[in-house]
Scaffold this active site. Structure first.
Site, mmCIF file in Angstrom:
data_model
loop_
_atom_site.group_PDB
_atom_site.id
_atom_site.type_symbol
_atom_site.label_atom_id
_atom_site.label_comp_id
_atom_site.label_asym_id
_atom_site.label_seq_id
_atom_site.Cartn_x
_atom_site.Cartn_y
_atom_site.Cartn_z
ATOM 1 N N GLU A 163 11.244 -43.078 8.716
ATOM 2 C CA GLU A 163 12.102 -43.108 9.838
ATOM 3 C C GLU A 163 13.242 -44.134 9.570
ATOM 4 O OE1 GLU A 163 12.723 -40.658 12.442
ATOM 5 O OE2 GLU A 163 11.406 -39.681 11.164
ATOM 6 N N HIS A 199 17.445 -37.573 6.100
ATOM 7 C CA HIS A 199 16.160 -36.919 5.529
ATOM 8 C C HIS A 199 16.395 -35.972 4.553
ATOM 9 C CE1 HIS A 199 13.272 -38.933 8.282
ATOM 10 N NE2 HIS A 199 13.802 -38.400 9.330
ATOM 11 N N HIS A 258 20.942 -38.932 10.949
ATOM 12 C CA HIS A 258 19.442 -39.300 10.738
ATOM 13 C C HIS A 258 19.039 -37.980 10.031
ATOM 14 C CE1 HIS A 258 15.565 -40.905 11.693
ATOM 15 N NE2 HIS A 258 15.130 -39.570 11.723
ATOM 16 N N GLU A 259 18.943 -36.729 10.787
ATOM 17 C CA GLU A 259 18.550 -35.593 10.141
ATOM 18 C C GLU A 259 19.037 -35.224 8.647
ATOM 19 O OE1 GLU A 259 15.754 -34.891 11.109
ATOM 20 O OE2 GLU A 259 16.032 -35.783 13.176
#
Length: 297
Positions: free
Chosen positions: A225, A148, A144-145
């Site tokens: 998100e 980003h 997930h990070e």
């Protein structure tokens, strides 16, 4: 389903950013009409102010954000081998440079990424997330990070913050001018019905500008998100790991070390704020909604 959601979220982000930029110009035009009877000049001034704010915000160092959140940097693989290798592997799969690695001493499980480009990125995780998540779950969070970073989400958030700051500055300028007796030139034709309506609209726009900017910034944060969740599945090919991680993050105590100004960066709301008006003013989409989307992948 996965790629459709990624494409949909990218389109929505584009709409929000376009609306954000348009809002800045509209507020500038309203201010220009209110004080100088010239909306074009106001729009140009607002554009210049927003551009200056963006350049200042983008040039800020990652170290400032990490310092605000009391994060310490891991400079060698021996200091946190599992975390280091997992970030290294996800960066390789995501085809981005290896980010700097930070750990925040906080028992609440959470994580965030920062940096204005993949080359200047950094990933921070709490000690709580390292203790409570298994390898599969932690991999989903790191995916997930890294998403980003790969999607330039942090740059978008930085631009949104700069635009919000620019709008705030313009509104403060207008408020102070009105308070101290400023306003449109005395030789303006105030008897015109059209001018009176335009004047009222300008004042209303300036009053509502901060609220609109906050809503736009929160909408952008929530949308990114969703995109990072979908992109994490693209990297790990395992939605269940992130699903389980989100459940653990949601079912945990608020963070103590997090900085309020950085709350939108975290994978989950670090302060567990509950909003009575739904998610209109929330920095994060509801965990239940995120899990529901992941379960369809």
């Amino acid at each position: 389903m996965l790629y459709d959601q990624i494409a949909m979220n990218k389109r929505r982000t584009g709409y929000v950013m376009f609306g954000f930029g348009l809002l800045v110009l509209v507020i500038g035009a309203a201010l220009g009409y209110l004080f100088w009877s010239n909306w074009q000049s106001g729009a140009v001034i607002a554009f210049v102010v927003a551009l200056v704010y963006m350049l200042i915000m983008i040039s800020q160092s990652t170290n400032v954000v990490m310092s605000m959140n009391h994060a310490r940097e891991i400079t060698d693989v021996s200091q946190a081998p599992q975390l280091w290798h997992m970030i290294e592997d996800m960066a390789f799969v995501g085809k981005v440079p290896m980010p700097r690695v930070f750990i925040i001493d906080d028992p609440s499980p959470n994580a965030f990424a920062t940096g204005n480009s993949p080359e200047k990125s950094a990933v921070a995780v709490t000690t709580g997330i390292l203790q409570r998540l298994n390898r599969e779950e932690l991999e989903g969070v790191i995916g997930h990070e890294i998403s980003h970073v790969r999607n330039y989400d942090i740059r978008l958030q930085t631009i949104a913050l700069a635009l919000s700051a620019a709008i705030g500055m313009l509104v403060n300028f207008a408020s102070n001018w009105l308070w101290w007796g400023g306003g449109r030139r005395r030789d303006d034709d105030r008897d015109s019905a059209g001018n009176a309506i335009a004047l009222v609209i300008s004042i209303v726009l300036i009053i509502l500008a901060p609220l609109a900017a906050s809503i736009a910034q929160m909408a952008l944060s929530r949308n990114r998100e969703y995109l990072a969740d979908a992109s994490s599945v693209e990297l790990t090919r395992n939605p269940q790991g992130l699903i389980n991680a989100l459940r653990k993050i949601d079912d945990s105590e608020p963070m103590e070390a997090a900085d309020p100004n950085s709350s939108a960066l975290y994978i989950g709301d670090p302060f567990k704020n509950k909003h009575r008006l739904g998610d209109l003013f929330a920095t994060h989409p509801p965990i239940a909604d995120r899990i529901a989307r992941l379960e369809k992948m």
